[in-house]
Design an enzyme around this catalytic site. Structure first.
Site, PDB file in Angstrom:
ATOM      1  N   GLY A  12      46.132  20.006  56.424  1.00  0.00           N
ATOM      2  CA  GLY A  12      45.474  18.900  57.092  1.00  0.00           C
ATOM      3  C   GLY A  12      46.315  18.164  58.116  1.00  0.00           C
ATOM      4  N   SER A  13      47.251  18.865  58.780  1.00  0.00           N
ATOM      5  CA  SER A  13      48.051  18.146  59.778  1.00  0.00           C
ATOM      6  C   SER A  13      47.202  17.754  60.998  1.00  0.00           C
ATOM      7  CB  SER A  13      49.284  18.949  60.197  1.00  0.00           C
ATOM      8  OG  SER A  13      48.916  20.082  60.940  1.00  0.00           O
ATOM      9  N   HIS A 109      41.549  26.067  67.561  1.00  0.00           N
ATOM     10  CA  HIS A 109      42.040  27.425  67.306  1.00  0.00           C
ATOM     11  C   HIS A 109      43.439  27.557  67.910  1.00  0.00           C
ATOM     12  CE1 HIS A 109      41.705  31.667  66.378  1.00  0.00           C
ATOM     13  NE2 HIS A 109      42.257  31.909  67.562  1.00  0.00           N
ATOM     14  N   ASP A 150      34.711  31.427  66.502  1.00  0.00           N
ATOM     15  CA  ASP A 150      35.578  31.224  67.678  1.00  0.00           C
ATOM     16  C   ASP A 150      34.879  31.568  68.989  1.00  0.00           C
ATOM     17  OD1 ASP A 150      37.664  30.457  65.972  1.00  0.00           O
ATOM     18  OD2 ASP A 150      38.393  32.522  65.783  1.00  0.00           O
ATOM     19  N   GLU A 179      48.307  21.346  69.385  1.00  0.00           N
ATOM     20  CA  GLU A 179      47.037  21.104  68.684  1.00  0.00           C
ATOM     21  C   GLU A 179      46.872  19.623  68.356  1.00  0.00           C
ATOM     22  OE1 GLU A 179      46.019  23.654  65.346  1.00  0.00           O
ATOM     23  OE2 GLU A 179      47.507  25.089  66.018  1.00  0.00           O
TER      24      GLU A 179
HETATM   25  C1  GRF Z   1      45.890  25.091  62.668  1.00  0.00           C
HETATM   26  O1  GRF Z   1      46.787  25.959  63.277  1.00  0.00           O
HETATM   27  C2  GRF Z   1      44.521  25.263  63.259  1.00  0.00           C
HETATM   28  O2  GRF Z   1      44.522  25.613  64.598  1.00  0.00           O
HETATM   29  C3  GRF Z   1      43.998  26.419  62.472  1.00  0.00           C
HETATM   30  O3  GRF Z   1      44.479  26.214  61.171  1.00  0.00           O
HETATM   31  C4  GRF Z   1      45.664  25.437  61.207  1.00  0.00           C
HETATM   32  C5  GRF Z   1      45.402  24.233  60.357  1.00  0.00           C
HETATM   33  O4  GRF Z   1      46.510  23.446  60.171  1.00  0.00           O
HETATM   34  N1  GRF Z   1      42.567  26.547  62.628  1.00  0.00           N
HETATM   35  P1  GRF Z   1      46.368  22.022  59.466  1.00  0.00           P
HETATM   36  O5  GRF Z   1      45.684  22.222  58.127  1.00  0.00           O
HETATM   37  O6  GRF Z   1      45.598  21.122  60.378  1.00  0.00           O
HETATM   38  O7  GRF Z   1      47.777  21.563  59.287  1.00  0.00           O
END
Ligand code: GRF
Length: 206
Positions: A12-13, A109, A150, A179
């Protein structure tokens, strides 16, 4: 202000990035609900720590896909969700939810779509494939969600360089940083009414 339903499967970052953007006043939204298909997802704990309603809901708990979809729709309605963000969600969103939230679901993504996307392309698989192909750049894509993995139109994309000594881990870390900036920015464009969608063309209004 948007009432967000955020779907997570992992740590969940990206959810954390949304929480921080809201707290910093960079995102006009409230977190209405966090949903996960994995009861032990870190994202659920993160949400609970913020006092945000958090719910584990997996298709396997239900007798049919339809029951699952109805339960999910009810939850979203009950919590007043009007916009959905898939922030590392590794399960297909039911078609009925995609229809109701047409053009109001975003996914993040960790590559430059349409390259390195689709079923099975998630997490380290994406970065390993980028490295195996010998790409010089990768990046992140925030895109609208339709019924194909996607596949919806991109809203924002940003590049990162691929270094010669990169591993999937080092590349993932570089992409993840992007991201965390891109996802709140994209959601804010919707919150501010700055997005016009015509077919696959997503225009950012001044
Ligand atoms: C991220 O790389 C996102 O792009 C992908 O899954 C990962 C999730 O990371 N879909 P987090 O759980 O938000 O840390």
């Amino acid at each position: 202000m948007l009432s967000l339903g955020v779907f997570v499967s992992g740590r969940g970052s990206n959810l954390q990035a949304l929480i921080e953007a809201i707290a910093a006043g960079r995102l006009d939204a409230r977190l209405a609900l966090v949903v996960s298909n994995m009861a032990e997802a870190g994202g659920l704990a993160l949400a609970r720590a913020q006092g945000v309603p958090a719910c584990a809901l997996a298709a396997g708990q239900f007798a049919s896909e339809e029951e699952y979809s109805q339960q999910l729709s009810t939850l979203l309605r009950e919590h007043g969700v009007d916009f959905i963000v898939l922030a590392g969600y590794l399960h297909k969103v039911p078609a009925a939810v995609i229809r109701v939230f047409h053009n109001r679901i975003l996914n993040i993504h960790p590559a430059l779509l349409p390259a390195f996307g689709g079923k099975g392309m998630y997490g380290h698989h994406v970065h390993e494939a980028v490295l195996a192909y010998g790409c010089k750049v990768s990046g992140a894509t925030v895109h609208l969600v339709d019924e194909e993995y996607d596949h919806g139109a991109p809203v924002l994309q940003r590049c990162v360089p691929v270094h010669e000594d990169d591993t999937a881990v080092s590349l993932a870390a570089r992409v993840l940083e992007v991201e965390h900036a891109l996802l709140p920015q994209a959601v804010q464009l919707f919150a501010a009414g700055r997005i016009r969608i015509t077919g696959r063309q997503v225009t950012i209004l001044e």
